[in-house]
Scaffold this motif. Structure first.
Motif: not given
Length: 486
Positions: A424-428, A478-479, A485-486
């Protein structure tokens, strides 16, 4: 492009060689304003850096100039050794495996430096940029918020950052007080000239070894895509080569089987003393060193121009991330962290090749350069096989949907690859296609060069983060770069 007033820009680039033009193209496609100033009246006119390594070709693919580069250049010719006017046989100077699915540009290409620069300048203009020629930096000051440069035209420039890409004799580096330590690789001066020799065939790189124990050589290489040859010849230490048409003709007559008048024209000529030198740091405040301003190579092995392009490619996306996408300014600290050790390594390789201690092989193609130990690299998997792709490595090419992974990487964005996994991928964030903060997501079947897992590929084609599951720190990574993330 004339400058005679106050100019504000995001990045001031000093020097319109391959380094400065590559950086300017990369910034332009990211929507970052950049001003390129060049003290000469036009682009460098000679062939000097004529070999483009496979990794550089990949960079040019990403920048949108690979078609022009391949059309204008050609393969590096096989050597032909001559003695007493007779061909002694071919000499293969490097090992090249040819293209593979992971590396579509398997071997170096021949392209004179002046033509490479023309192609990059044309691309820069397509992207809305240009170069201010006949414009030198006469003074530079910096403060916590930017740099102010005085120009020879009387204008001044205010920029957030400046990049010294003004060559081995960099005036900007000297003004910053950055020292460059090095050594003479060879005490013998070398003449290099672009010449016309219609009577000589263009099928080989013609080599004329010394006929005595002096070691003084001459070589004549056809320059792909032109009617010219590049002539190189070594001279005894302490002498000054004659760069005139007469001097070049006398040299050719003395060192080869050709008569003096076989040389019909000298289009450019220069002489240099091969040396290896490295700046003690690549940054001073808001000013960065790149290319020959940061490292000077022997031409052996064709590493100088190519290493310079890698500098620009590494710095470009980071400047874009800070200036356009809101990434923390500390990201720019990773430029020196990543590039200085690599430049030092390549510098040593060039020197060993010059001295005959190493062969032009896999290392010269620069596909193995990486950043595994850098602070920007996060490898979260354990117990990996020794040959596994890891964070910090160059991301290989391969199939992706109806195209290739390089098609997916092409552009200023990041790319998250889910290879052979349904994790599962986080919403980007989707973001704008022009923004370097965009993360594009692709799921692809298991692919041996990658194995299985998640791979976050940086805008410069290196794996920044790798893991088996997004919960292994992907969102935090990413942060930290403001790729939230969105």
């Amino acid at each position: 492009m004339a400058l005679n007033s106050v100019k504000e820009t995001g990045v001031l680039i000093v020097g319109a060689g391959p380094t400065g033009l590559t950086l300017a193209c990369d910034l332009a496609r990211r929507g970052v304003s950049a001003l390129v100033v060049e003290r000469d009246r036009g682009l460098f006119p000679g062939s000097r850096g004529k070999g483009l390594q496979p990794r550089t070709l990949e960079v040019f693919d990403d920048l949108g100039v690979i078609g022009a580069v391949l059309a204008a250049g050609g393969p590096i010719p096989v050597g032909m050794v001559w003695r007493d006017g007779e061909r002694q046989g071919e000499h293969h100077m490097f090992d090249a495996p040819g293209p593979t699915p992971t590396a579509p540009y398997g071997e170096p290409r021949m392209l004179p430096q002046w033509r490479t620069q023309e192609i990059l300048l044309a691309r820069l203009r397509e992207l809305g940029g240009d170069v201010a020629f006949d414009t030198a930096v006469t003074g530079l000051a910096q403060d916590p918020h930017g740099v102010t440069a005085r120009l020879s035209t009387g204008a001044s420039v205010r920029a957030a950052y400046a990049v010294a890409a003004d060559g081995g004799r960099s005036t900007l580096r000297a003004a910053l007080g950055i020292t460059m330590a090095g050594e003479s690789v060879d005490p013998n001066p070398v003449l290099v000239a672009d010449v016309r020799i219609p009577a000589l065939d263009r099928d080989h790189w013609h080599m004329f070894p010394a006929t005595d124990d002096s070691g003084l050589f001459a070589a004549i290489c056809p320059l792909a895509g032109t009617p010219d040859f590049q002539l190189t010849a070594q001279f005894p230490a302490g002498t000054t080569p004659d760069l005139s048409l007469r001097g070049v003709r006398d040299l050719v007559a003395a060192r080869t089987h050709l008569p003096a008048d076989a040389v019909t024209e000298v289009r450019w000529s220069s002489d240099f003393r091969p040396r290896a030198a490295l700046a003690d740091r690549f940054r001073e405040g808001r000013v960065f060193l790149a290319g020959d301003a940061a490292h000077v190579h022997s031409p052996a092995g064709g590493q100088g121009l190519n290493t310079s392009v890698q500098d620009a490619y590494n710095l470009g996306w980071k400047l874009g991330a800070v200036l356009r996408d809101g990434a923390p300014g500390t990201l720019l600290d990773t430029y020196e962290e990543e590039r200085l050790p690599n430049a030092a390594q390549v510098l040593g390789l060039s020197t060993r090749i010059h001295r005959g201690e190493a062969r032009r092989g896999a290392a010269t193609r620069q596909l193995g350069i990486g950043y595994r130990e850098a602070s920007l690299t996060a490898e979260t998997r354990t117990d990996l096989p020794e040959d596994a792709l890891r964070a910090g490595d160059r991301a290989p090419d391969g199939p992706c949907g109806s195209g290739t992974l390089f098609d997916a990487f092409r552009g200023p964005h990041w790319t998250l690859l889910a290879v052979g996994t349904d994790a599962e991928l986080p919403p980007l964030n989707g973001g704008s296609a022009a923004s370097g903060a965009t993360v594009h997501v692709h799921r692809v079947p298991a692919y041996e060069p990658y194995g299985k897992g998640l791979f976050l590929v940086r805008p410069d084609g290196y794996v920044g983060w790798a893991g088996e599951d997004a919960r292994d720190g992907l969102t935090e990574y990413l942060a930290a770069l403001d790729l939230k993330s969105a």
